[in-house]
Each structure stands twice: as structure tokens, then as C-alpha cells.
Write a protein that holds these residues in place. Structure first.
Motif, PDB file in Angstrom:
ATOM      1  N   GLY A   1       0.806  -1.208   0.000  1.00  0.00           N
ATOM      2  CA  GLY A   1       0.000   0.000   0.000  1.00  0.00           C
ATOM      3  C   GLY A   1       0.841   1.260   0.000  1.00  0.00           C
ATOM      4  O   GLY A   1       0.515   2.247  -0.664  1.00  0.00           O
ATOM      5  N   PHE A   2       1.938   1.237   0.709  1.00  0.00           N
ATOM      6  CA  PHE A   2       2.817   2.400   0.785  1.00  0.00           C
ATOM      7  C   PHE A   2       3.546   2.655  -0.537  1.00  0.00           C
ATOM      8  O   PHE A   2       4.071   3.754  -0.750  1.00  0.00           O
ATOM      9  CB  PHE A   2       3.843   2.214   1.910  1.00  0.00           C
ATOM     10  N   LEU A   3       3.599   1.665  -1.434  1.00  0.00           N
ATOM     11  CA  LEU A   3       4.247   1.894  -2.730  1.00  0.00           C
ATOM     12  C   LEU A   3       3.508   2.929  -3.565  1.00  0.00           C
ATOM     13  O   LEU A   3       4.074   3.514  -4.484  1.00  0.00           O
ATOM     14  CB  LEU A   3       4.324   0.586  -3.523  1.00  0.00           C
ATOM     15  N   GLY A   4       2.231   3.169  -3.242  1.00  0.00           N
ATOM     16  CA  GLY A   4       1.417   4.061  -4.055  1.00  0.00           C
ATOM     17  C   GLY A   4       1.592   5.540  -3.770  1.00  0.00           C
ATOM     18  O   GLY A   4       1.033   6.378  -4.481  1.00  0.00           O
TER      19      GLY A   4
ATOM     20  N   VAL B   1      -4.180   2.923   1.896  1.00  0.00           N
ATOM     21  CA  VAL B   1      -3.706   1.538   1.798  1.00  0.00           C
ATOM     22  C   VAL B   1      -4.853   0.538   1.858  1.00  0.00           C
ATOM     23  O   VAL B   1      -4.631  -0.671   1.792  1.00  0.00           O
ATOM     24  CB  VAL B   1      -2.678   1.224   2.904  1.00  0.00           C
ATOM     25  N   GLN B   2      -6.107   1.036   1.989  1.00  0.00           N
ATOM     26  CA  GLN B   2      -7.303   0.187   2.103  1.00  0.00           C
ATOM     27  C   GLN B   2      -7.159  -0.860   3.200  1.00  0.00           C
ATOM     28  O   GLN B   2      -7.255  -2.065   2.968  1.00  0.00           O
ATOM     29  CB  GLN B   2      -7.637  -0.491   0.775  1.00  0.00           C
ATOM     30  N   MET B   3      -6.882  -0.360   4.394  1.00  0.00           N
ATOM     31  CA  MET B   3      -6.810  -1.215   5.568  1.00  0.00           C
ATOM     32  C   MET B   3      -7.512  -0.485   6.704  1.00  0.00           C
ATOM     33  O   MET B   3      -7.385   0.735   6.826  1.00  0.00           O
ATOM     34  CB  MET B   3      -5.349  -1.515   5.927  1.00  0.00           C
TER      35      MET B   3
ATOM     36  N   ILE C   1      -0.562  -2.889 -11.340  1.00  0.00           N
ATOM     37  CA  ILE C   1      -1.951  -3.344 -11.376  1.00  0.00           C
ATOM     38  C   ILE C   1      -2.084  -4.697 -10.687  1.00  0.00           C
ATOM     39  O   ILE C   1      -3.035  -4.951  -9.945  1.00  0.00           O
ATOM     40  CB  ILE C   1      -2.446  -3.387 -12.823  1.00  0.00           C
ATOM     41  N   ASP C   2      -1.115  -5.585 -10.915  1.00  0.00           N
ATOM     42  CA  ASP C   2      -1.155  -6.897 -10.256  1.00  0.00           C
ATOM     43  C   ASP C   2      -1.144  -6.756  -8.735  1.00  0.00           C
ATOM     44  O   ASP C   2      -1.747  -7.572  -8.022  1.00  0.00           O
ATOM     45  CB  ASP C   2       0.037  -7.747 -10.684  1.00  0.00           C
ATOM     46  N   LEU C   3      -0.470  -5.736  -8.230  1.00  0.00           N
ATOM     47  CA  LEU C   3      -0.379  -5.556  -6.777  1.00  0.00           C
ATOM     48  C   LEU C   3      -1.698  -5.131  -6.155  1.00  0.00           C
ATOM     49  O   LEU C   3      -1.825  -5.107  -4.925  1.00  0.00           O
ATOM     50  CB  LEU C   3       0.709  -4.536  -6.441  1.00  0.00           C
ATOM     51  N   LEU C   4      -2.688  -4.794  -6.980  1.00  0.00           N
ATOM     52  CA  LEU C   4      -4.023  -4.520  -6.457  1.00  0.00           C
ATOM     53  C   LEU C   4      -4.749  -5.807  -6.097  1.00  0.00           C
ATOM     54  O   LEU C   4      -5.811  -5.758  -5.470  1.00  0.00           O
ATOM     55  CB  LEU C   4      -4.845  -3.734  -7.482  1.00  0.00           C
ATOM     56  N   ARG C   5      -4.203  -6.957  -6.500  1.00  0.00           N
ATOM     57  CA  ARG C   5      -4.798  -8.260  -6.207  1.00  0.00           C
ATOM     58  C   ARG C   5      -3.924  -9.006  -5.208  1.00  0.00           C
ATOM     59  O   ARG C   5      -2.743  -8.681  -5.034  1.00  0.00           O
ATOM     60  CB  ARG C   5      -4.941  -9.090  -7.487  1.00  0.00           C
TER      61      ARG C   5
END
Length: 437
Positions: free
Chosen positions: A22-25, A38-40, A395-399
Motif C-alpha cells: 500500500g505504501f508503494l502508491g 492503503v485500504q486497511m 496493477i497486479d499488486l491490487l490483487r
């Protein structure tokens, strides 16, 4: 791809790794914004974040306005893990992918939806294959964020509603053509609200785009003559959002009394049988029980028109608006599988190729070939200083998937769950498939 070597080398459990991802964004944000970004949930961030700070993977900076948090420089993070990597080659591959994510963050580019290379006819549905091959690969081109609805599950959230300048949109179209892309989907917000939509379509045609898809909520298509003018300009396909045939539920989800106008939009497309038609229903706690009725409604529409029609049911992603309304909107997957399976059965029995996205394949045995995730892949095409960069990792990291998924026979083609869903409900519902279907 799934990351294994880096989280293992850093001894991070799935929740800790999810927070790192999440912090990568972003670079650095105040503490009160971190949970949303981070959607947590705040309680889990409060529990996990101090662990990452203590291990110097996330840095805390105290300011007069309060603490701010950001990931340590990526090379510092990777340096702490490199000597403990069990598989150095896999570690190097994952490290290079993360470097690409960080390096391309914020760079201009376009999102491309491309077909997956899987030509085994026993694993594919002919109508879906024809639909996908006609549309893909295409640029997913946002014309702005302005919209005439405010759907409670919208992925745009509450950001300022704007319209992109025509010159900026045309520059993206030209960028795509320079890379030999010939198909584009015009999205939003609501693309029909762009004051220069006809000019944009004309520019796309002049540049050589063969397929132009309009992705819309359908409201504007109810105005007599609007779709006729769009077709004359060059639109070849339409995708309409439609979540339920129950008027009260639909208007509550859309937060606007426009149900009848959206239905009229469907009718308008039916008067142009040459148009490909898609439709997406976002599955939430509010409309899940109505999915069988939706399948019948779509099948009735399919019987009444000659368009190639491929609708899709898409599990809600708990992001932006949906994250804010998560308690009301985001069910556990296991709680909605019965109506999902019933809807698929109803549609398929009536010859309608209803597809699904966002549902792990282990939860829908026997209908895997109707997973639209099997037909498509998403990546970013970025204008880098040294040339084009193709990035799927961001995009893959969203899954995300649970540790048990590593033993699943379908792990390479299944997209798991959204990372935000895993943060909310975990991965215990996922059961590895031991034999390929």
C-alpha cells in the motif's frame, strides 16, 4: 505475478506485506490518511504500522501538524532483504519489478487492456472469444472524472470532477497509434458529458482507430438522437453499467433517480444491431440477492435484439467510495456465491454468455471458462525518459492471494481477490484446486 521472495526474506506476514505494498502508491502522507490510501481498517493499521516502523521499513516523520508516514527508500528495503533471500534469482526478478513500479509512479502513460493468449477451445466460449478479440487490445482512455451519478461503489471516490482538454486526450490517442494500437475505449467519469466528445471520436478515427467503445452509465443515451450521432461519428461498441433490475436498489446504488433512462439507453443500443454491447453489474451486499433476476433481465434483452451482447458480474472492489461504505457494501465472497452461481446458470441456459470478474476460480468450479479474467490482462504503457515501459506489476499488486493458493492448480490464471478485500476479510475462503478442470 505474486511476490514470494521479498516478503519471505523480510519475514512479513500477508497483512504486513499488504501494508508495505500500500505504501508503494505514495511518498508520504499524514497518519489519518494512511488507512484510506492503503485500504486497511484504522485498527489494523494501528496494529501493523508500528511493527514496520520499528523494523525501519516505514519511516515516521513528526511535524507540527502530526506524524507523517512513508516507505523507506526502496533500495534500503531491498538491501535489508537481499542477503536473506532463499531464491536469489526470484528475489532479483521481484526487486526489478518493484523498482519499475516506483520509477514509473506518476509518469504519463495509458492503460491497455489486452487479450490473454489461451487458444484451447475447450477453455473458451466462442461468443466471449469473438467479443474479446474484436475489442482487444485497446486503450482504456479516461476523458475526465465528471459524472452525472455518484455511485456508492465508485472507484473515483470524491475527487474533484474535471474534464480533460481535447489536446491532452488526442495526445494519448496519438501515443497509442504510434505503438500500433487500433482500438480505444472512452471512459470517465461519464464520457458523454465531455463537451467535445464528437471531436474526440473524429480524431480517433482520423488517427486510424478501428474500434471505438463508449463506456457509459447509459443515462445520456436516453436522449433521442444522441446515440445516432455517436454512431455516425464512429462508435462501434457500447458498455453500459447496470447493477440490478430492481429500480429502488439501482437508484440507491447510483444515488440518482435515473433507472428508466438507463433502460432507455439499452433500448437505444438495440436499435443499432451492429454495435457490440457489454454491461457490468457491480456485486455488492445490496444487490447480490437480485443477481438471478438480473440474469433474466439481461437474457430478455438479449432475446429482443441482434447485438452481440456479453454482460459481466464484477465483485465490488473496496476502494474509494466502496471503501468508505465497506460495511454496507462489501460482503464476504462466500455469502454471495449462491446467487452468483444461480445467475450464471440462468443466463447460460438461455444462451447468454454471462461472464464474471473478481471472483477466485476455486469458488466457481465448472464455469471457469466464463471468467473474463481468463480472456484479458491489464498493463500500463508509460512514456519513460529512456523509452516505453510496460508495467503490469502496479496493477497486479491490487490483487492478492493467500499462502494456500501456492498449491492451487489454477494459481497462474486466477487473479485471487482484491488486496483491499484481503485486508477486510482475509483469505480463509480460498481453497486450492488440486486437479485442473
Amino acid at each position: 505475478m505474486e511476490f514470494e521472495a521479498i516478503p519471505e526474506a523480510l519475514a512479513l506476514d500477508p497483512e504486513q506485506w499488504s501494508l508495505v505494498v500500500g505504501f508503494l502508491g505514495f511518498r508520504e502522507e499524514p497518519s489519518e490518511r494512511v488507512p484510506h490510501l492503503v485500504q486497511m481498517t484504522p485498527d489494523r493499521v494501528e496494529a501493523v504500522l508500528p511493527v514496520l516502523v520499528a523494523r525501519d521499513l516505514v519511516r515516521r516523520r513528526d511535524t507540527a501538524q502530526g506524524p507523517r508516514f512513508g516507505l523507506v527508500p526502496l533500495e534500503d528495503l531491498l538491501g535489508r532483504a537481499a542477503d536473506r533471500a532463499g531464491d536469489p534469482d526470484l528475489f532479483d526478478l521481484e526487486a526489478d519489478l518493484l523498482r519499475r513500479v516506483v520509477a514509473t509512479r506518476g509518469m504519463p502513460g495509458v492503460t491497455v487492456i489486452s487479450s490473454r493468449e489461451d487458444r484451447d477451445p475447450t477453455r473458451r466460449v466462442p461468443e466471449i472469444t469473438r467479443y474479446a478479440d474484436t475489442l482487444m487490445p485497446y486503450i482504456d482512455l479516461r476523458l475526465g472524472t465528471r459524472c452525472n451519478l455518484n455511485c456508492v461503489y465508485c472507484l473515483l471516490g470524491h475527487e474533484d470532477r474535471t474534464t480533460r482538454p481535447v489536446a491532452e486526450v488526442v495526445a494519448d490517442l496519438a501515443f497509442g497509434r504510434e505503438r500500433n494500437l487500433e482500438r480505444v475505449a472512452l471512459t470517465g467519469g461519464e464520457p458523454t458529458l465531455h463537451p467535445d466528445l464528437l471531436k474526440i471520436i473524429a480524431a480517433a478515427r482520423a488517427l486510424g482507430y478501428r474500434q471505438i467503445t463508449l463506456v457509459t452509465n447509459g443515462v445520456t443515451l436516453s436522449i433521442p438522437g444522441v446515440l445516432d450521432r455517436l454512431v455516425a461519428a464512429g462508435i462501434t461498441a457500447v458498455g453500459i453499467s447496470f447493477d440490478t433490475p430492481d429500480k429502488a436498489t439501482a437508484e440507491a446504488l447510483w444515488q440518482s433517480p435515473v433507472f428508466d433512462r438507463v433502460v432507455q439507453g439499452f433500448d437505444a443500443v438495440g436499435r443499432h444491431p451492429q454495435l457490440l454491447l457489454g454491461s457490468i453489474a457491480v456485486v455488492t451486499r445490496r444487490n447480490a440477492a437480485q443477481l438471478p433476476d438480473l440474469a433474466r433481465w439481461w437474457a430478455d434483452r438479449n432475446d429482443a435484439m441482434d447485438n452481440l451482447f456479453v454482460p459481466n458480474i464484477d465483485f465490488v472492489m473496496p476502494e474509494e467510495n466502496a471503501w468508505l461504505h465497506r460495511d454496507d457494501l462489501v460482503p464476504r465472497l462466500s455469502d454471495v456465491m449462491a446467487p452468483v452461481r444461480e445467475a450464471l446458470g440462468i443466463a447460460h441456459a438461455r444462451g447468454l454468455p454471462l461472464t464474471f470478474r473478481g471472483f477466485p476460480l476455486c469458488l466457481l468450479p465448472g464455469v471457469e471458462r466464463y471468467s473474463y479474467d481468463r480472456y484479458m490482462t491489464i498493463f500500463r504503457l508509460v512514456r519513460g525518459p529512456d523509452g516505453d515501459v510496460f508495467d503490469r506489476t502496479a496493477i497486479d499488486l491490487l490483487r492478492a492471494k493467500g499462502p494456500q493458493c501456492r498449491s492451487c492448480m489454477l494459481r497462474r490464471e486466477c487473479t485471487g481477490v482484491s488486496r483491499s478485500y484481503g485486508n477486510l476479510h482475509g483469505f480463509d475462503e480460498l481453497v486450492p484446486v488440486r486437479g485442473a478442470p
